[in-house]
Design a protein around this motif. Structure first.
Motif, PDB file in Angstrom:
ATOM      1  N   TYR A   1       0.750  -1.127   0.150  1.00 43.94           N
ATOM      2  CA  TYR A   1      -0.035  -0.014   0.072  1.00 43.94           C
ATOM      3  C   TYR A   1       0.780   1.019   0.203  1.00 43.94           C
ATOM      4  N   TYR A   2       0.145   2.379  -0.350  1.00 46.92           N
ATOM      5  CA  TYR A   2       1.074   3.730  -0.334  1.00 46.92           C
ATOM      6  C   TYR A   2       1.674   4.023   1.021  1.00 46.92           C
ATOM      7  N   ASP A   3       2.921   4.846   0.713  1.00 45.22           N
ATOM      8  CA  ASP A   3       3.513   4.898   2.027  1.00 45.22           C
ATOM      9  C   ASP A   3       2.994   5.801   3.127  1.00 45.22           C
ATOM     10  N   SER A   4       2.123   6.562   3.035  1.00 48.57           N
ATOM     11  CA  SER A   4       1.475   7.274   4.085  1.00 48.57           C
ATOM     12  C   SER A   4       0.347   6.666   4.591  1.00 48.57           C
ATOM     13  N   LEU A   5      -0.179   5.522   4.199  1.00 48.89           N
ATOM     14  CA  LEU A   5      -1.500   4.960   4.710  1.00 48.89           C
ATOM     15  C   LEU A   5      -1.559   4.729   6.176  1.00 48.89           C
ATOM     16  N   THR A   6      -2.679   5.215   6.587  1.00 52.89           N
ATOM     17  CA  THR A   6      -2.834   5.132   8.354  1.00 52.89           C
ATOM     18  C   THR A   6      -4.417   4.299   8.334  1.00 52.89           C
ATOM     19  N   LEU A   7      -4.571   3.682   9.266  1.00 55.98           N
ATOM     20  CA  LEU A   7      -5.653   3.000   9.601  1.00 55.98           C
ATOM     21  C   LEU A   7      -6.701   4.136   9.744  1.00 55.98           C
ATOM     22  N   PHE A   8      -7.973   4.009   9.482  1.00 55.42           N
ATOM     23  CA  PHE A   8      -9.121   4.757   9.774  1.00 55.42           C
ATOM     24  C   PHE A   8      -9.787   4.625  11.041  1.00 55.42           C
ATOM     25  N   SER A   9      -9.214   3.691  11.829  1.00 51.54           N
ATOM     26  CA  SER A   9      -9.715   3.213  13.179  1.00 51.54           C
ATOM     27  C   SER A   9      -8.402   3.312  14.017  1.00 51.54           C
ATOM     28  N   PRO A  10      -8.622   3.601  15.430  1.00 48.89           N
ATOM     29  CA  PRO A  10      -7.633   3.653  16.294  1.00 48.89           C
ATOM     30  C   PRO A  10      -7.175   2.188  16.455  1.00 48.89           C
ATOM     31  N   ALA A  11      -6.067   1.956  17.251  1.00 48.36           N
ATOM     32  CA  ALA A  11      -5.297   0.857  17.444  1.00 48.36           C
ATOM     33  C   ALA A  11      -6.194  -0.052  18.150  1.00 48.36           C
ATOM     34  N   ARG A  12      -6.931   0.463  19.340  1.00 44.91           N
ATOM     35  CA  ARG A  12      -7.720  -0.291  20.167  1.00 44.91           C
ATOM     36  C   ARG A  12      -8.929  -1.080  19.508  1.00 44.91           C
ATOM     37  N   TYR A  13      -9.214  -0.357  18.221  1.00 42.86           N
ATOM     38  CA  TYR A  13     -10.519  -1.084  17.647  1.00 42.86           C
ATOM     39  C   TYR A  13      -9.791  -1.524  16.377  1.00 42.86           C
ATOM     40  N   SER A  14      -8.550  -1.990  16.231  1.00 47.69           N
ATOM     41  CA  SER A  14      -7.973  -2.392  14.897  1.00 47.69           C
ATOM     42  C   SER A  14      -7.117  -3.795  15.128  1.00 47.69           C
ATOM     43  N   SER A  15      -7.335  -4.570  16.267  1.00 47.69           N
ATOM     44  CA  SER A  15      -6.535  -5.489  16.286  1.00 47.69           C
ATOM     45  C   SER A  15      -7.435  -7.066  16.474  1.00 47.69           C
ATOM     46  N   PHE A  16      -6.936  -8.182  16.366  1.00 40.32           N
ATOM     47  CA  PHE A  16      -7.322  -9.404  16.617  1.00 40.32           C
ATOM     48  C   PHE A  16      -7.641  -9.583  18.222  1.00 40.32           C
ATOM     49  N   PRO A  17      -8.591 -10.158  18.410  1.00 36.65           N
ATOM     50  CA  PRO A  17      -9.041 -10.585  19.756  1.00 36.65           C
ATOM     51  C   PRO A  17      -7.622 -11.214  20.622  1.00 36.65           C
ATOM     52  N   GLY A  18      -7.425 -10.645  21.896  1.00 35.02           N
ATOM     53  CA  GLY A  18      -6.428 -11.210  22.423  1.00 35.02           C
ATOM     54  C   GLY A  18      -5.011 -10.706  22.129  1.00 35.02           C
ATOM     55  N   THR A  19      -4.980 -10.040  21.005  1.00 32.78           N
ATOM     56  CA  THR A  19      -3.543  -9.494  20.514  1.00 32.78           C
ATOM     57  C   THR A  19      -3.590  -8.212  20.244  1.00 32.78           C
ATOM     58  N   PRO A  20      -3.612  -7.054  21.344  1.00 31.08           N
ATOM     59  CA  PRO A  20      -3.799  -5.673  20.950  1.00 31.08           C
ATOM     60  C   PRO A  20      -2.450  -5.055  20.286  1.00 31.08           C
ATOM     61  N   PHE A  21      -2.793  -3.910  19.456  1.00 29.77           N
ATOM     62  CA  PHE A  21      -1.574  -3.243  18.973  1.00 29.77           C
ATOM     63  C   PHE A  21      -0.519  -2.908  20.188  1.00 29.77           C
ATOM     64  N   PRO A  22       0.551  -2.997  20.240  1.00 27.48           N
ATOM     65  CA  PRO A  22       1.341  -2.483  21.170  1.00 27.48           C
ATOM     66  C   PRO A  22       1.273  -1.016  20.953  1.00 27.48           C
ATOM     67  N   GLY A  23       1.775  -0.175  21.897  1.00 22.15           N
ATOM     68  CA  GLY A  23       1.619   1.360  22.174  1.00 22.15           C
ATOM     69  C   GLY A  23       0.394   1.937  22.391  1.00 22.15           C
ATOM     70  N   ASP A  24       0.100   3.457  22.219  1.00 20.13           N
ATOM     71  CA  ASP A  24      -0.783   3.946  22.532  1.00 20.13           C
ATOM     72  C   ASP A  24      -2.305   3.431  21.687  1.00 20.13           C
ATOM     73  N   PRO A  25      -3.005   3.111  22.304  1.00 26.67           N
ATOM     74  CA  PRO A  25      -4.268   2.637  22.009  1.00 26.67           C
ATOM     75  C   PRO A  25      -5.427   3.496  20.960  1.00 26.67           C
ATOM     76  N   ASP A  26      -5.001   4.732  21.243  1.00 22.54           N
ATOM     77  CA  ASP A  26      -5.887   5.798  20.604  1.00 22.54           C
ATOM     78  C   ASP A  26      -4.983   6.344  19.363  1.00 22.54           C
ATOM     79  N   ARG A  27      -3.898   5.925  19.197  1.00 22.90           N
ATOM     80  CA  ARG A  27      -3.206   6.239  17.679  1.00 22.90           C
ATOM     81  C   ARG A  27      -3.994   5.579  16.552  1.00 22.90           C
ATOM     82  N   TYR A  28      -3.685   6.121  15.354  1.00 23.29           N
ATOM     83  CA  TYR A  28      -4.048   5.568  14.344  1.00 23.29           C
ATOM     84  C   TYR A  28      -2.753   4.675  13.593  1.00 23.29           C
TER      85      TYR A  28
END
Length: 348
Positions: A45-72
């Motif tokens: 994907y293009y270099d600057s792509l960021t998710l449109f949903s925060p990290a806390r809502y963008s992961s698989f169950p039981g395996t949260p994204f590391p770091g700030d859960p409110d970042r994109y």
């Protein structure tokens, strides 16, 4: 099921979710991935792509994204997350294995790889996504256009377009995000069949995905959602709308034809253009299923909620709006994976 594995084609987010669901259901699975990384199309994907949903809502169950859960999370963070997740699975993932064809067997299927390898499969989950099949509409005169035509799948960075006149075609999140970053370097027009439909990224002090999750809108079936939302919602903190309203990005109805130097608008006005970039979506990439006859004449899967309507033991993951608004997203594909694996196991 027989002693043969459930073969999962693709090791992107859908394939990895399917592998986890198969493990949880006590099924033996084998994941086949054409690329050299268990991250699907994300590295492309293009270099600057960021998710449109925060990290806390963008992961698989039981395996949260590391770091700030409110970042994109960025593209590269998603790639790292998927590779890390793949390493936790107790499922064989064969990289560099491109599937050429899937054929009916008795029982199950025969999966044929490009290198000549054949694999007996008790069931098949097609999870190859759509990145390899970008959709570009047919527009009169394109063969006469002397400029550059590309799809957002080929786009990486705005700098090569500095000083150029660019028309971005589309009204979804990717179209608006790419137009916005191009506008710093180029003269940009956003062309679409309907106006961009902005949705505030933050409402009531919370990201919109909090409300999607809390109100369970993410789980609504597509038939219900289509009555509530017309078009594709574009999540915006205000920057994108401001860029359109200020004229930093020009927004116009879709042009009608190309000519040799540019495009012709609905009014008949001709405008010189250097580049036309289509951000018009993708279609499921399933050429390996053509021998089965499981696709419609346009190459789309014949299915209901991810379960094939033509072949017992065949299922799909990562199809847009397969079961809900979030079906082909990081935050939602695990629900579809659980559903199709349970259905395959129940059907034996």
């Amino acid at each position: 099921m027989t002693s043969s594995p459930v073969v999962i084609i693709g090791a992107g987010q859908s394939g990895l979710a399917a592998a986890k669901a198969a493990e949880s259901a006590g099924l033996r699975a084998l994941v086949l991935e054409a690329g050299d990384r268990p991250a699907g199309s994300w590295p492309s994907y293009y270099d600057s792509l960021t998710l449109f949903s925060p990290a806390r809502y963008s992961s698989f169950p039981g395996t949260p994204f590391p770091g700030d859960p409110d970042r994109y999370p960025t593209r590269d963070e998603v790639v790292a997350y998927l590779e890390s997740y793949a390493a936790t699975l107790d499922t064989e993932i064969r990289l560099g294995t491109r599937v050429a064809a899937v054929e009916q067997a008795d029982p199950g299927f025969i999966v044929r790889a490009d290198g000549g390898e054949t694999i007996n499969a008790a069931a098949v989950i097609a999870a190859t996504g759509s990145f390899a099949t970008p959709y570009v509409p047919t527009i009169r005169g394109q063969e006469r256009f002397d400029g550059e035509v590309l799809h957002v799948a080929e786009y990486r960075d705005p700098k090569p377009y500095a000083g150029k006149r660019v028309v971005v075609v589309g009204a979804g999140n990717s179209a608006v995000q790419v137009a916005y970053e191009l506008a710093e370097f180029a003269h940009v027009t956003l062309a679409a069949r309907r106006p961009v439909q902005f949705v505030p990224q933050i409402r009531g002090g919370r990201d919109m995905h909090y409300w999607l999750h809390t109100l369970r809108l993410d789980l609504l079936p597509p038939s219900v959602l289509s009555r509530l939302i017309k078009g594709t919602p574009v999540f915006d903190t205000g920057n994108y709308r401001a860029a359109l309203e200020s004229g930093e990005i020009t927004q116009r109805p879709m042009f009608t034809t190309f000519d040799s130097e540019g495009v012709v608008w609905e009014s008949g006005a001709r405008e010189p253009v250097d580049v036309v970039l289509f951000a018009t979506g993708y279609r499921p990439h399933l050429p390996y299923l053509e021998p089965l006859g499981s696709l419609d004449p346009t190459g789309l899967p014949l299915h209901k909620r991810g379960i094939s309507l033509t072949h017992r033991g065949l299922a799909y993951l990562g199809v847009e709006f397969q079961r809900s608004f979030s079906s082909n997203t990081l935050r939602g594909v695990h629900r579809d994976a659980t559903y199709v694996v349970k259905a395959l196991k129940a059907r034996g």
